[in-house]
Design an enzyme around this catalytic site. Structure first.
Site, PDB file in Angstrom:
ATOM      1  N   TYR A  57      13.195 -14.013  39.658  1.00 17.19           N
ATOM      2  CA  TYR A  57      14.306 -14.938  39.381  1.00 17.19           C
ATOM      3  C   TYR A  57      15.578 -14.300  39.933  1.00 17.19           C
ATOM      4  O   TYR A  57      15.823 -13.107  39.707  1.00 17.19           O
ATOM      5  CB  TYR A  57      14.418 -15.158  37.863  1.00 17.19           C
ATOM      6  CG  TYR A  57      15.190 -16.385  37.482  1.00 17.19           C
ATOM      7  CD1 TYR A  57      14.675 -17.657  37.748  1.00 17.19           C
ATOM      8  CD2 TYR A  57      16.427 -16.295  36.843  1.00 17.19           C
ATOM      9  CE1 TYR A  57      15.381 -18.794  37.394  1.00 17.19           C
ATOM     10  CE2 TYR A  57      17.130 -17.429  36.485  1.00 17.19           C
ATOM     11  CZ  TYR A  57      16.606 -18.669  36.761  1.00 17.19           C
ATOM     12  OH  TYR A  57      17.303 -19.809  36.398  1.00 17.19           O
ATOM     13  N   ASN A 150      18.534 -26.791  28.782  1.00 12.40           N
ATOM     14  CA  ASN A 150      17.889 -28.048  29.163  1.00 12.40           C
ATOM     15  C   ASN A 150      18.751 -29.305  28.985  1.00 12.40           C
ATOM     16  O   ASN A 150      18.852 -30.107  29.914  1.00 12.40           O
ATOM     17  CB  ASN A 150      16.548 -28.187  28.445  1.00 12.40           C
ATOM     18  CG  ASN A 150      15.524 -27.212  29.014  1.00 12.40           C
ATOM     19  OD1 ASN A 150      15.718 -26.672  30.098  1.00 12.40           O
ATOM     20  ND2 ASN A 150      14.436 -26.973  28.302  1.00 12.40           N
ATOM     21  N   ASN A 177       7.527 -35.477  31.401  1.00  9.58           N
ATOM     22  CA  ASN A 177       7.154 -34.984  30.073  1.00  9.58           C
ATOM     23  C   ASN A 177       7.742 -33.599  29.784  1.00  9.58           C
ATOM     24  O   ASN A 177       7.489 -33.024  28.732  1.00  9.58           O
ATOM     25  CB  ASN A 177       5.619 -34.929  29.988  1.00  9.58           C
ATOM     26  CG  ASN A 177       5.134 -34.618  28.602  1.00  9.58           C
ATOM     27  OD1 ASN A 177       5.733 -35.078  27.630  1.00  9.58           O
ATOM     28  ND2 ASN A 177       4.086 -33.829  28.482  1.00  9.58           N
ATOM     29  N   ALA A 179      10.736 -30.760  28.971  1.00 10.67           N
ATOM     30  CA  ALA A 179      11.876 -30.817  28.052  1.00 10.67           C
ATOM     31  C   ALA A 179      13.095 -31.395  28.770  1.00 10.67           C
ATOM     32  O   ALA A 179      13.745 -32.314  28.257  1.00 10.67           O
ATOM     33  CB  ALA A 179      12.169 -29.413  27.523  1.00 10.67           C
ATOM     34  N   VAL A 180      13.377 -30.899  29.985  1.00  9.40           N
ATOM     35  CA  VAL A 180      14.532 -31.430  30.728  1.00  9.40           C
ATOM     36  C   VAL A 180      14.325 -32.925  30.975  1.00  9.40           C
ATOM     37  O   VAL A 180      15.246 -33.733  30.811  1.00  9.40           O
ATOM     38  CB  VAL A 180      14.709 -30.696  32.085  1.00  9.40           C
ATOM     39  CG1 VAL A 180      15.831 -31.333  32.891  1.00  9.40           C
ATOM     40  CG2 VAL A 180      15.006 -29.220  31.869  1.00  9.40           C
ATOM     41  N   MET A 278       7.487 -26.605  39.501  1.00  4.82           N
ATOM     42  CA  MET A 278       6.361 -26.341  38.612  1.00  4.82           C
ATOM     43  C   MET A 278       5.010 -26.302  39.340  1.00  4.82           C
ATOM     44  O   MET A 278       4.102 -25.609  38.907  1.00  4.82           O
ATOM     45  CB  MET A 278       6.300 -27.375  37.466  1.00  4.82           C
ATOM     46  CG  MET A 278       7.449 -27.347  36.481  1.00  4.82           C
ATOM     47  SD  MET A 278       7.761 -25.774  35.643  1.00  4.82           S
ATOM     48  CE  MET A 278       6.268 -25.478  34.756  1.00  4.82           C
ATOM     49  N   VAL A 302      21.845 -24.820  36.955  1.00  2.00           N
ATOM     50  CA  VAL A 302      22.881 -24.941  35.918  1.00  2.00           C
ATOM     51  C   VAL A 302      23.682 -23.649  35.784  1.00  2.00           C
ATOM     52  O   VAL A 302      24.898 -23.665  35.572  1.00  2.00           O
ATOM     53  CB  VAL A 302      22.243 -25.402  34.570  1.00  2.00           C
ATOM     54  CG1 VAL A 302      21.397 -24.329  33.936  1.00  2.00           C
ATOM     55  CG2 VAL A 302      23.295 -25.899  33.605  1.00  2.00           C
TER      56      VAL A 302
HETATM   57  P1  NDP Z   1       8.629 -27.538  30.092  1.00  2.00           P
HETATM   58  O1  NDP Z   1       7.827 -26.322  29.839  1.00  2.00           O
HETATM   59  O2  NDP Z   1       9.174 -28.321  28.952  1.00  2.00           O
HETATM   60  O3  NDP Z   1       7.768 -28.579  30.980  1.00  2.00           O
HETATM   61  C1  NDP Z   1       7.084 -28.229  32.131  1.00  2.00           C
HETATM   62  C2  NDP Z   1       6.668 -29.519  32.835  1.00  2.00           C
HETATM   63  O4  NDP Z   1       6.115 -29.218  34.097  1.00  2.00           O
HETATM   64  C3  NDP Z   1       5.662 -30.353  32.073  1.00  2.00           C
HETATM   65  O5  NDP Z   1       6.094 -31.683  32.070  1.00  2.00           O
HETATM   66  C4  NDP Z   1       4.387 -30.209  32.915  1.00  2.00           C
HETATM   67  O6  NDP Z   1       3.630 -31.383  32.931  1.00  2.00           O
HETATM   68  C5  NDP Z   1       4.971 -30.030  34.300  1.00  2.00           C
HETATM   69  N1  NDP Z   1       4.070 -29.331  35.198  1.00  2.00           N
HETATM   70  C6  NDP Z   1       3.582 -28.078  35.076  1.00  2.00           C
HETATM   71  N2  NDP Z   1       2.801 -27.766  36.120  1.00  2.00           N
HETATM   72  C7  NDP Z   1       2.784 -28.865  36.917  1.00  2.00           C
HETATM   73  C8  NDP Z   1       2.125 -29.178  38.136  1.00  2.00           C
HETATM   74  N3  NDP Z   1       1.338 -28.310  38.766  1.00  2.00           N
HETATM   75  N4  NDP Z   1       2.324 -30.406  38.665  1.00  2.00           N
HETATM   76  C9  NDP Z   1       3.111 -31.315  38.042  1.00  2.00           C
HETATM   77  N5  NDP Z   1       3.759 -31.065  36.880  1.00  2.00           N
HETATM   78  C10 NDP Z   1       3.588 -29.862  36.328  1.00  2.00           C
HETATM   79  O7  NDP Z   1       9.774 -27.084  31.096  1.00  2.00           O
HETATM   80  P2  NDP Z   1      11.349 -27.218  31.080  1.00  2.00           P
HETATM   81  O8  NDP Z   1      11.764 -28.622  30.861  1.00  2.00           O
HETATM   82  O9  NDP Z   1      11.921 -26.171  30.204  1.00  2.00           O
HETATM   83  O10 NDP Z   1      11.641 -26.832  32.593  1.00  2.00           O
HETATM   84  C11 NDP Z   1      11.128 -27.646  33.648  1.00  2.00           C
HETATM   85  C12 NDP Z   1      11.514 -27.013  34.986  1.00  2.00           C
HETATM   86  O11 NDP Z   1      12.917 -27.055  35.118  1.00  2.00           O
HETATM   87  C13 NDP Z   1      11.115 -25.547  35.119  1.00  2.00           C
HETATM   88  O12 NDP Z   1      10.739 -25.327  36.456  1.00  2.00           O
HETATM   89  C14 NDP Z   1      12.418 -24.815  34.821  1.00  2.00           C
HETATM   90  O13 NDP Z   1      12.483 -23.548  35.400  1.00  2.00           O
HETATM   91  C15 NDP Z   1      13.400 -25.780  35.454  1.00  2.00           C
HETATM   92  N6  NDP Z   1      14.774 -25.673  34.966  1.00  2.00           N
HETATM   93  C16 NDP Z   1      15.718 -25.474  35.912  1.00  2.00           C
HETATM   94  C17 NDP Z   1      17.037 -25.435  35.578  1.00  2.00           C
HETATM   95  C18 NDP Z   1      18.040 -25.286  36.665  1.00  2.00           C
HETATM   96  O14 NDP Z   1      19.242 -25.152  36.386  1.00  2.00           O
HETATM   97  N7  NDP Z   1      17.615 -25.291  37.919  1.00  2.00           N
HETATM   98  C19 NDP Z   1      17.483 -25.518  34.181  1.00  2.00           C
HETATM   99  C20 NDP Z   1      16.397 -25.812  33.243  1.00  2.00           C
HETATM  100  C21 NDP Z   1      15.090 -25.859  33.640  1.00  2.00           C
HETATM  101  P3  NDP Z   1       2.493 -31.716  31.828  1.00  2.00           P
HETATM  102  O15 NDP Z   1       3.236 -32.358  30.695  1.00  2.00           O
HETATM  103  O16 NDP Z   1       1.630 -32.652  32.565  1.00  2.00           O
HETATM  104  O17 NDP Z   1       1.828 -30.420  31.461  1.00  2.00           O
END
Ligand code: NDP
Length: 365
Positions: A57, A150, A177, A179-180, A278, A302
């Site tokens: 990171y 988020n 689905n 959190a964001v 992801m 962010v």
């Molecule tokens: P969560 O852990 O709440 O959710 C992860 C999500 O990713 C789930 O909906 C999951 O789907 C999906 N997912 C995981 N693997 C895959 C895949 N191979 N293909 C498709 N979907 C997939 O995460 P957060 O909401 O906390 O964070 C989401 C993303 O946003 C992360 O990458 C995080 O690093 C990023 N983020 C970036 C920020 C920024 O400022 N750039 C700030 C906050 C977050 P399923 O429900 O189907 O399992």
């Protein structure tokens, strides 16, 4: 003296191999006049915390021997909710019992207590203060502990770049689905913006669709297969026709073909913001979308946006707090695990990291 525990690493690597608990003392009888001592109420495990430990990171805390360790260490965690337990004699912005969140990232929130400068924390109302201000609800520990990343990310991506006309315009997102994603859906609903959320197919898809539409206010929820299907495009066009609006914004946290699918739905001059990856696949964008539809693909982080803009951070935080207090916004639920102070703290977060594949993990104190 307060005996504190922190989850730390000296070298980057897989969390189970590099995380350990470091115990240290905080001298609360000789507090510097501008400092505060806080105790942790809760801190979550976010994907970026894990990437930070792995060393992949870009933003990293400095490793130091400030906590009395024999080698330089960094404390894990970027988000958390804290309660003030003691303030230095010149501190005017906090009093005992106030709640606060870190003003910046990299403060190391996976610990029981922290000694820091009062300006390093930002006050948020505790439940008694919300009540005294006539608000229907106080913030929960989960809401406070997960407020800094988020919900701010979702709000800023929806409001800071593209003007979406309430009642008419749409945004599309993958990771619906996440959190964001759930915050983005709820916030767009509060702002009157229509949403399309792409989710992965699953056995209980109908249940998920019901949850996202009824609980979060999603306008439409589609699967990755529908997102990739040319035929399904006409269905989406009919939705747009109904509102007379356009899809001006796409939010991408998945990458790969999924990102191609949502970018294809953008109107001319639309913007896709990529904020996560992801699927670990690169963002794939057809040349024609750039040339003939003039779409823009940009990143969103962010941390970078708010780093030098405390006013924007405070304004955004206040908006999220107000929605929580009024009961208009629901937090993305976390699996809460209560820390027992006789235990080793690092074990809780190592388990939390493993379990985070099944949903957001929050360690409460
Ligand atoms: P969560 O852990 O709440 O959710 C992860 C999500 O990713 C789930 O909906 C999951 O789907 C999906 N997912 C995981 N693997 C895959 C895949 N191979 N293909 C498709 N979907 C997939 O995460 P957060 O909401 O906390 O964070 C989401 C993303 O946003 C992360 O990458 C995080 O690093 C990023 N983020 C970036 C920020 C920024 O400022 N750039 C700030 C906050 C977050 P399923 O429900 O189907 O399992």
């Amino acid at each position: 003296m307060i005996t504190a525990q922190a989850v730390v690493y000296a070298q980057h690597g897989e969390p189970k191999d590099v995380l350990k608990t470091h115990k240290y003392e905080i001298d609360d009888d000789n507090l510097d006049s501008n400092s505060i001592i806080v105790k942790t109420l809760g801190s979550p495990v976010n994907p970026s915390d894990i990437n930070q430990i792995q060393g992949v990171y870009p933003s990293k805390p400095e490793k130091t021997t400030e906590l009395g360790s024999s080698e330089p260490i960094a404390v894990c965690g970027n988000e958390g909710l804290f309660e003030i337990v003691k303030v230095g004699k010149n501190v005017s912005n906090f009093k005992e019992g106030d709640w606060c969140v870190p003003s910046a990232v990299n403060m190391g929130t996976w610990r029981t207590h922290m000694l820091c400068g009062s300006e390093e924390m930002t006050k948020i109302p505790n439940p008694e203060q919300s009540k005294a201000n006539g608000k229907p609800n106080g913030l929960s520990i989960n809401q406070g502990a997960t407020i800094s990343v988020n919900p701010l990310t979702a709000y800023l991506m929806l409001t800071h770049y593209v003007k979406l006309t309430p009642g008419k315009d749409w945004f599309i997102q993958n990771g619906g689905n996440s959190a964001v994603g759930k915050y983005a859906t709820q916030i767009s609903n509060l702002l009157g913006i229509n949403s399309i959320s792409v989710v992965r197919d699953r056995e209980n898809l109908q249940e998920l669709i019901k949850d996202l539409t009824e609980e979060c206010g999603a306008t439409k929820v589609i699967t990755e297969e529908q997102n990739a299907s040319k035929e399904f495009g006409s269905e989406i066009k009919s939705w747009l026709k109904e509102t007379g609006g356009e899809i001006k914004l796409a939010l991408n946290c998945v990458g790969g073909k999924n990102s191609t699918g949502i970018a294809r739905k953008l109107s001319n001059n639309g913007l896709m913001l990529t904020y996560g990856g992801m699927s670990m696949q690169p963002v794939i964008l057809p040349t024609s979308l750039h040339i003939f539809k003039n779409i823009t693909s940009s990143g969103f982080w962010v941390t970078q946006l708010l780093k030098n803009d405390m006013e924007l951070k405070r304004k955004t935080l206040n908006q999220i707090i107000e929605w929580y207090e009024n009961g208009q916004l629901k937090d993305a639920p976390s699996k809460e695990t209560k820390f027992n102070s006789n235990d080793d703290l690092s074990k809780y977060y190592i388990d939390g990291i493993v379990n985070s594949k099944g949903g957001k993990q929050l360690i409460v104190y």
